[in-house]
Write a protein that holds these residues in place. Structure first.
Motif, PDB file in Angstrom:
ATOM      1  N   GLY A 121       2.762   2.716  -6.602  1.00  0.00           N
ATOM      2  CA  GLY A 121       1.428   3.201  -6.293  1.00  0.00           C
ATOM      3  C   GLY A 121       1.081   2.835  -4.865  1.00  0.00           C
ATOM      4  N   ASN A 122      -0.182   2.928  -4.512  1.00  0.00           N
ATOM      5  CA  ASN A 122      -0.553   2.585  -3.141  1.00  0.00           C
ATOM      6  C   ASN A 122      -0.469   1.078  -2.918  1.00  0.00           C
ATOM      7  N   GLU A 159      -2.656  -1.330  -2.067  1.00  0.00           N
ATOM      8  CA  GLU A 159      -3.622  -2.242  -2.708  1.00  0.00           C
ATOM      9  C   GLU A 159      -3.258  -2.470  -4.172  1.00  0.00           C
ATOM     10  N   ARG A 160      -3.003  -1.368  -4.839  1.00  0.00           N
ATOM     11  CA  ARG A 160      -2.679  -1.426  -6.260  1.00  0.00           C
ATOM     12  C   ARG A 160      -1.404  -2.259  -6.487  1.00  0.00           C
ATOM     13  N   SER A 161      -0.403  -2.008  -5.641  1.00  0.00           N
ATOM     14  CA  SER A 161       0.865  -2.722  -5.809  1.00  0.00           C
ATOM     15  C   SER A 161       0.716  -4.214  -5.515  1.00  0.00           C
ATOM     16  N   GLU A 162      -0.073  -4.526  -4.486  1.00  0.00           N
ATOM     17  CA  GLU A 162      -0.279  -5.950  -4.175  1.00  0.00           C
ATOM     18  C   GLU A 162      -0.974  -6.654  -5.321  1.00  0.00           C
ATOM     19  N   HIS A 163      -1.891  -5.963  -5.944  1.00  0.00           N
ATOM     20  CA  HIS A 163      -2.594  -6.521  -7.096  1.00  0.00           C
ATOM     21  C   HIS A 163      -1.593  -6.823  -8.219  1.00  0.00           C
ATOM     22  N   THR A 209       8.458  -8.472  -5.313  1.00  0.00           N
ATOM     23  CA  THR A 209       8.256  -8.099  -3.904  1.00  0.00           C
ATOM     24  C   THR A 209       7.876  -6.632  -3.818  1.00  0.00           C
ATOM     25  N   MET A 210       7.332  -6.271  -2.649  1.00  0.00           N
ATOM     26  CA  MET A 210       6.922  -4.891  -2.411  1.00  0.00           C
ATOM     27  C   MET A 210       8.026  -4.174  -1.645  1.00  0.00           C
ATOM     28  N   GLN A 211       8.129  -2.882  -1.896  1.00  0.00           N
ATOM     29  CA  GLN A 211       9.102  -2.069  -1.178  1.00  0.00           C
ATOM     30  C   GLN A 211       8.477  -0.719  -0.905  1.00  0.00           C
ATOM     31  N   GLN A 212       8.628  -0.265   0.338  1.00  0.00           N
ATOM     32  CA  GLN A 212       8.044   1.034   0.702  1.00  0.00           C
ATOM     33  C   GLN A 212       9.078   2.128   0.535  1.00  0.00           C
ATOM     34  N   ASP A 213       8.725   3.196  -0.214  1.00  0.00           N
ATOM     35  CA  ASP A 213       9.670   4.299  -0.405  1.00  0.00           C
ATOM     36  C   ASP A 213       9.328   5.475   0.512  1.00  0.00           C
TER      37      ASP A 213
END
Lengths: 155, 39
Positions: free
Chosen positions: B15-16, B18-22, B35-39
Motif C-alpha cells: 500500500g502507500n 503511511e499505511r505500510s509504515e503503520h 522492512t519496507m520495499q518500494q516496487d
C-alpha cells in the motif's frame, strides 16, 4: 520426566502461575536486566527489538522519530506489568498478554546475544560449556513462552 | 506463513507509505523483523 506446568489456563479466565522461589529470583533478575537495557538503545542486542524499516538513512530517521517512542513505551509498559505481577498466582488475560510480549523481548535479546540459530542443540546442554548456562536460561524462557501461548490459546 | 518458513521472508502488506509504515510498526511492536520495499 514429568515436569509440572509453570503456566496453565485458569478455568476462571486468564492464567495460573506455579513458580518456585528460585525461578522468581531468576526471572526478577532477567527482567531487571531487560529494563536496564531498554534504557540503553545502543546495545546491539537491544537493536534487535527495534529493527530498521527502511534501507535509506533519511527515511529510516523519519520512521524512528515517528514510532520509536511508541514502541519503547509499549515495551516498557509490558515489562512493568510483568515485574508488578511476577509473584502472583493468577493473571488476567490482559496481564498474560503483557507477559507474552515481555518474554518475547527477553528471548530476542538473549538469543541475539548468544547468537542462537536453528542449528543449536538444546538437548543435553552442559552448563560448564562457555554458553551452557545462558543457553539453558534461553531454553527455559522458550519453554515458559510455549506454556504461556498454550494457556492463552486454550479457549 | 509457509512462505516465511521456506524462504525466510514474505510480503505481508502492500500500500502507500503511511499505511505500510503503520503495518511495519505493528510488526516491530511484536518483535518481528519487517522492512519496507518500494516496487
Amino acid at each position: 520426566m514429568y515436569l509440572p506446568r509453570k503456566i496453565e489456563r485458569d478455568p476462571a479466565g486468564g492464567v495460573r502461575l506455579n513458580f518456585d522461589e528460585q525461578e522468581l529470583l531468576l526471572l526478577r533478575e532477567l527482567l531487571a536486566e531487560l529494563q536496564g537495557l531498554l534504557e540503553d538503545p545502543d546495545d546491539p542486542a537491544v537493536r534487535r527489538l527495534f529493527p530498521p524499516a527502511h534501507d535509506d538513512f533519511e527515511s529510516e530517521e523519519q520512521y524512528r522519530s515517528l514510532v520509536r517512542g511508541q514502541l519503547l513505551g509499549g515495551r516498557a509498559e509490558a515489562l512493568a506489568t510483568v515485574r508488578r505481577t511476577l509473584g502472583r498466582e493468577t493473571l488476567s488475560p490482559k496481564e498474560a498478554d503483557a507477559w507474552l510480549r515481555a518474554f518475547n523481548d527477553l528471548r530476542l535479546v538473549l538469543g541475539t546475544r548468544l547468537d542462537v540459530t536453528e542449528d543449536i542443540e538444546f538437548e543435553g546442554l552442559d552448563p560448564r560449556e562457555p554458553r551452557g548456562r545462558d543457553l539453558a536460561v534461553y531454553a527455559y524462557l522458550s519453554w515458559l513462552q510455549e506454556e504461556l501461548v498454550e494457556a492463552i490459546g486454550q479457549v | 506463513m509457509l512462505q516465511v518458513h521456506h524462504d525466510g521472508k514474505a510480503v505481508v502488506s502492500s500500500g502507500n507509505r503511511e499505511r505500510s509504515e503503520h503495518d511495519v510498526a505493528r510488526l516491530h511492536a511484536y518483535g518481528l523483523w519487517a522492512t519496507m520495499q518500494q516496487d
